[in-house]
Design an enzyme around this catalytic site. Structure first.
Site, mmCIF file in Angstrom:
data_model
loop_
_atom_site.group_PDB
_atom_site.id
_atom_site.type_symbol
_atom_site.label_atom_id
_atom_site.label_comp_id
_atom_site.label_asym_id
_atom_site.label_seq_id
_atom_site.Cartn_x
_atom_site.Cartn_y
_atom_site.Cartn_z
ATOM 1 N N ASP A 1 38.232 9.022 -25.308
ATOM 2 C CA ASP A 1 38.697 10.121 -24.450
ATOM 3 C C ASP A 1 39.799 10.892 -25.181
ATOM 4 O O ASP A 1 39.852 12.128 -25.123
ATOM 5 C CB ASP A 1 39.235 9.548 -23.128
ATOM 6 C CG ASP A 1 39.255 10.562 -22.001
ATOM 7 O OD1 ASP A 1 39.365 11.764 -22.289
ATOM 8 O OD2 ASP A 1 39.169 10.161 -20.829
ATOM 9 N N CYS B 1 38.972 16.282 -21.348
ATOM 10 C CA CYS B 1 37.524 16.404 -21.446
ATOM 11 C C CYS B 1 37.227 17.846 -21.839
ATOM 12 O O CYS B 1 37.753 18.781 -21.232
ATOM 13 C CB CYS B 1 36.885 16.059 -20.108
ATOM 14 S SG CYS B 1 35.113 16.333 -20.089
HETATM 15 P P1 HMG Z 1 20.971 18.337 -23.027
HETATM 16 O O1 HMG Z 1 21.077 19.533 -23.903
HETATM 17 O O2 HMG Z 1 20.665 18.522 -21.586
HETATM 18 O O3 HMG Z 1 19.997 17.253 -23.647
HETATM 19 O O4 HMG Z 1 22.353 17.552 -23.142
HETATM 20 P P2 HMG Z 1 18.462 17.327 -23.978
HETATM 21 O O5 HMG Z 1 17.936 15.969 -23.646
HETATM 22 O O6 HMG Z 1 17.839 18.532 -23.392
HETATM 23 O O7 HMG Z 1 18.474 17.479 -25.577
HETATM 24 C C1 HMG Z 1 18.943 18.644 -26.233
HETATM 25 C C2 HMG Z 1 19.328 18.304 -27.661
HETATM 26 O O8 HMG Z 1 20.383 17.342 -27.666
HETATM 27 C C3 HMG Z 1 18.189 17.674 -28.459
HETATM 28 O O9 HMG Z 1 18.413 18.019 -29.834
HETATM 29 C C4 HMG Z 1 18.457 16.189 -28.321
HETATM 30 O O10 HMG Z 1 17.909 15.438 -29.355
HETATM 31 C C5 HMG Z 1 19.968 16.165 -28.356
HETATM 32 P P3 HMG Z 1 17.660 19.266 -30.512
HETATM 33 O O11 HMG Z 1 16.201 18.953 -30.296
HETATM 34 O O12 HMG Z 1 18.126 20.487 -29.784
HETATM 35 O O13 HMG Z 1 18.122 19.198 -31.937
HETATM 36 N N1 HMG Z 1 20.532 14.988 -27.653
HETATM 37 C C6 HMG Z 1 21.356 14.104 -28.206
HETATM 38 N N2 HMG Z 1 21.880 13.985 -29.441
HETATM 39 C C7 HMG Z 1 22.702 12.933 -29.665
HETATM 40 N N3 HMG Z 1 23.011 12.009 -28.720
HETATM 41 C C8 HMG Z 1 22.498 12.094 -27.492
HETATM 42 C C9 HMG Z 1 21.637 13.172 -27.196
HETATM 43 N N4 HMG Z 1 20.985 13.535 -26.079
HETATM 44 C C10 HMG Z 1 20.308 14.658 -26.377
HETATM 45 N N5 HMG Z 1 22.827 11.177 -26.580
HETATM 46 C C11 HMG Z 1 23.783 15.630 -23.026
HETATM 47 C C12 HMG Z 1 22.618 16.388 -22.375
HETATM 48 C C13 HMG Z 1 24.262 14.574 -22.054
HETATM 49 C C14 HMG Z 1 23.306 14.978 -24.302
HETATM 50 C C15 HMG Z 1 24.894 16.632 -23.347
HETATM 51 O O14 HMG Z 1 25.200 17.341 -22.186
HETATM 52 C C16 HMG Z 1 26.126 15.992 -23.896
HETATM 53 O O15 HMG Z 1 26.141 15.439 -24.972
HETATM 54 N N6 HMG Z 1 27.237 16.060 -23.150
HETATM 55 C C17 HMG Z 1 28.474 15.480 -23.621
HETATM 56 C C18 HMG Z 1 29.395 15.328 -22.534
HETATM 57 C C19 HMG Z 1 30.612 14.565 -22.968
HETATM 58 O O16 HMG Z 1 30.622 13.827 -23.933
HETATM 59 N N7 HMG Z 1 31.711 14.775 -22.206
HETATM 60 C C20 HMG Z 1 32.903 14.056 -22.452
HETATM 61 C C21 HMG Z 1 32.804 12.626 -22.039
HETATM 62 S S1 HMG Z 1 32.888 12.384 -20.279
HETATM 63 C C22 HMG Z 1 34.577 12.349 -19.955
HETATM 64 O O17 HMG Z 1 35.385 12.587 -20.803
HETATM 65 C C23 HMG Z 1 35.014 11.933 -18.576
HETATM 66 C C24 HMG Z 1 35.569 10.513 -18.521
HETATM 67 O O18 HMG Z 1 36.664 10.333 -19.402
HETATM 68 C C25 HMG Z 1 36.019 10.208 -17.102
HETATM 69 C C26 HMG Z 1 36.923 11.292 -16.566
HETATM 70 O O19 HMG Z 1 38.034 11.496 -17.056
HETATM 71 O O20 HMG Z 1 36.441 11.981 -15.665
HETATM 72 C C27 HMG Z 1 34.498 9.482 -18.902
HETATM 73 MG MG MG Z 2 38.668 10.950 -18.994
#
Ligand code: HMG
Ligand code: MG
Length: 303
Positions: free
Chosen positions: A16, A240
């Site tokens: 994070d 985030c």
């Molecule tokens: P998407 O675009 O909807 O995914 O993203 P998709 O399935 O349609 O795939 C699109 C492209 O992404 C494809 O690649 C996939 O292969 C690739 P392309 O064909 O275009 O080259 N892809 C991936 N690549 C690597 N790893 C993967 C993956 N999945 C698809 N896992 C997705 C959906 C969830 C992947 C995207 O929205 C994403 O990565 N989001 C990241 C969000 C994130 O990390 N946010 C921060 C963390 S959460 C947080 O901080 C909150 C927390 O701390 C609690 C709080 O404080 O609230 C936990």
């Molecule tokens: Mg967080």
């Protein structure tokens, strides 16, 4: 009022904390940070995220970081996995725990993981099933349990609803997150109470960002309910990328200082933790956001 006598902290700084940094942080620095954190006695470390590198470039080195850490027996290393693709990459790195992350806000779910709450649960289900079959622990994070940057106030019923959806697919533990740090003690207690309608006190943790300076107060309010597990971030790093304006998590050093001052055991060596925080703050060329760390560092210089 019975306070817990022991508290477990999950250090989320490498994940994070660093996910939100604009400047590149080399994998070697992340690995060195994990090393210092475990030397400080942290037994739970959230190391990285297997997410899309297009969405969160800072986590693109997830596999390299996981391969580079010198695992210490008794320490659990967790990683974020939003979908099967992320899980398949993560499992090769043998995490002890995976984290699926959803939200109590529809708008935040869309912005953060590009799908609705219902779709997110459908995506998590095969991930949770595969992890449990492989003996990997499963935690769920529920974002925006108090407020959302897009929807404003979030009702506790939404938290209960998402907790129930996570429970029904086998998620073993949920983190109740105040993603943007707008919560105040009673609101946070209501969000925790909502999660406690589904999960037991041993299956929930607090995850409080400190944007409004409320995170320590919210931690204390949680302790008063018997909550004994918290996510914290060394030097108060974090935020985030999809929650604009949100600052870091409550600083691990501040929570440890508070808990030790209350006679609550954490198993953490505060001096070594301060060294870990100084290491990453020096790298980022920024003063730590931990008040306790800054006070104790000043005392070291001028005893
Ligand atoms: P998407 O675009 O909807 O995914 O993203 P998709 O399935 O349609 O795939 C699109 C492209 O992404 C494809 O690649 C996939 O292969 C690739 P392309 O064909 O275009 O080259 N892809 C991936 N690549 C690597 N790893 C993967 C993956 N999945 C698809 N896992 C997705 C959906 C969830 C992947 C995207 O929205 C994403 O990565 N989001 C990241 C969000 C994130 O990390 N946010 C921060 C963390 S959460 C947080 O901080 C909150 C927390 O701390 C609690 C709080 O404080 O609230 C936990
Ligand atoms: Mg967080």
């Amino acid at each position: 009022m019975t306070l817990p006598t022991r508290v477990k902290l999950v250090e989320v700084g490498p994940r994070d904390g660093l996910q939100n940094e604009k400047q590149p942080v080399p994998a070697a620095t992340k690995i060195a940070l994990v090393q210092r954190l475990q030397e400080a006695g942290l037994k739970e470390i959230e190391v990285t995220s297997f997410v899309s590198p297009k969405w969160v470039p800072q986590m693109a080195d997830a596999a390299e970081v996981m391969a580079g850490i010198a695992r210490q027996p008794g320490v659990r290393y967790s990683v974020l996995t939003p979908n099967v693709k992320g899980y398949e990459a993560a499992v090769l790195c043998r995490p002890d725990e995976i984290v699926v992350f959803g939200a109590a806000s529809e708008a935040f779910s869309q912005k953060n993981i590009n799908c609705s709450i219902a779709e997110s649960i459908e995506r998590f289900q095969p991930v949770v099933q595969a992890a449990l079959q492989s003996g990997i622990a499963v935690r769920g994070a529920i974002s925006c349990t108090v407020g959302c940057p897009y929807e404003g106030d979030i009702a506790p019923e939404r938290v209960k609803m998402v907790a129930q959806l996570m429970y029904d697919i086998g998620v073993q533990h949920v983190g109740v997150a105040d993603t943007i740090g707008v919560g105040t003690p009673l609101k946070v207690q209501r969000a925790l109470e909502a999660a406690l309608e589904v999960y037991t006190i041993d299956q929930i943790s607090g995850h409080f960002h400190d944007t409004y300076g409320m995170a320590l107060a919210n931690t204390l309010a949680s302790l008063q309910m018997g909550v004994w597990q918290f996510d914290t971030s060394v030097a108060g790093l974090g935020g985030c990328p999809y929650a604009k304006g949100a600052t870091g998590n409550v600083a691990t050093e501040d929570v440890v200082y508070m808990l030790h001052g209350m006679g609550i055991d954490t198993g953490i060596d505060l001096d070594r933790l301060i060294d870990a925080g100084a290491f990453i703050s020096d790298f980022l060329q920024r003063k730590s956001l931990s008040r306790a760390a800054n006070a104790l560092l000043a005392k070291r210089q001028n005893p």
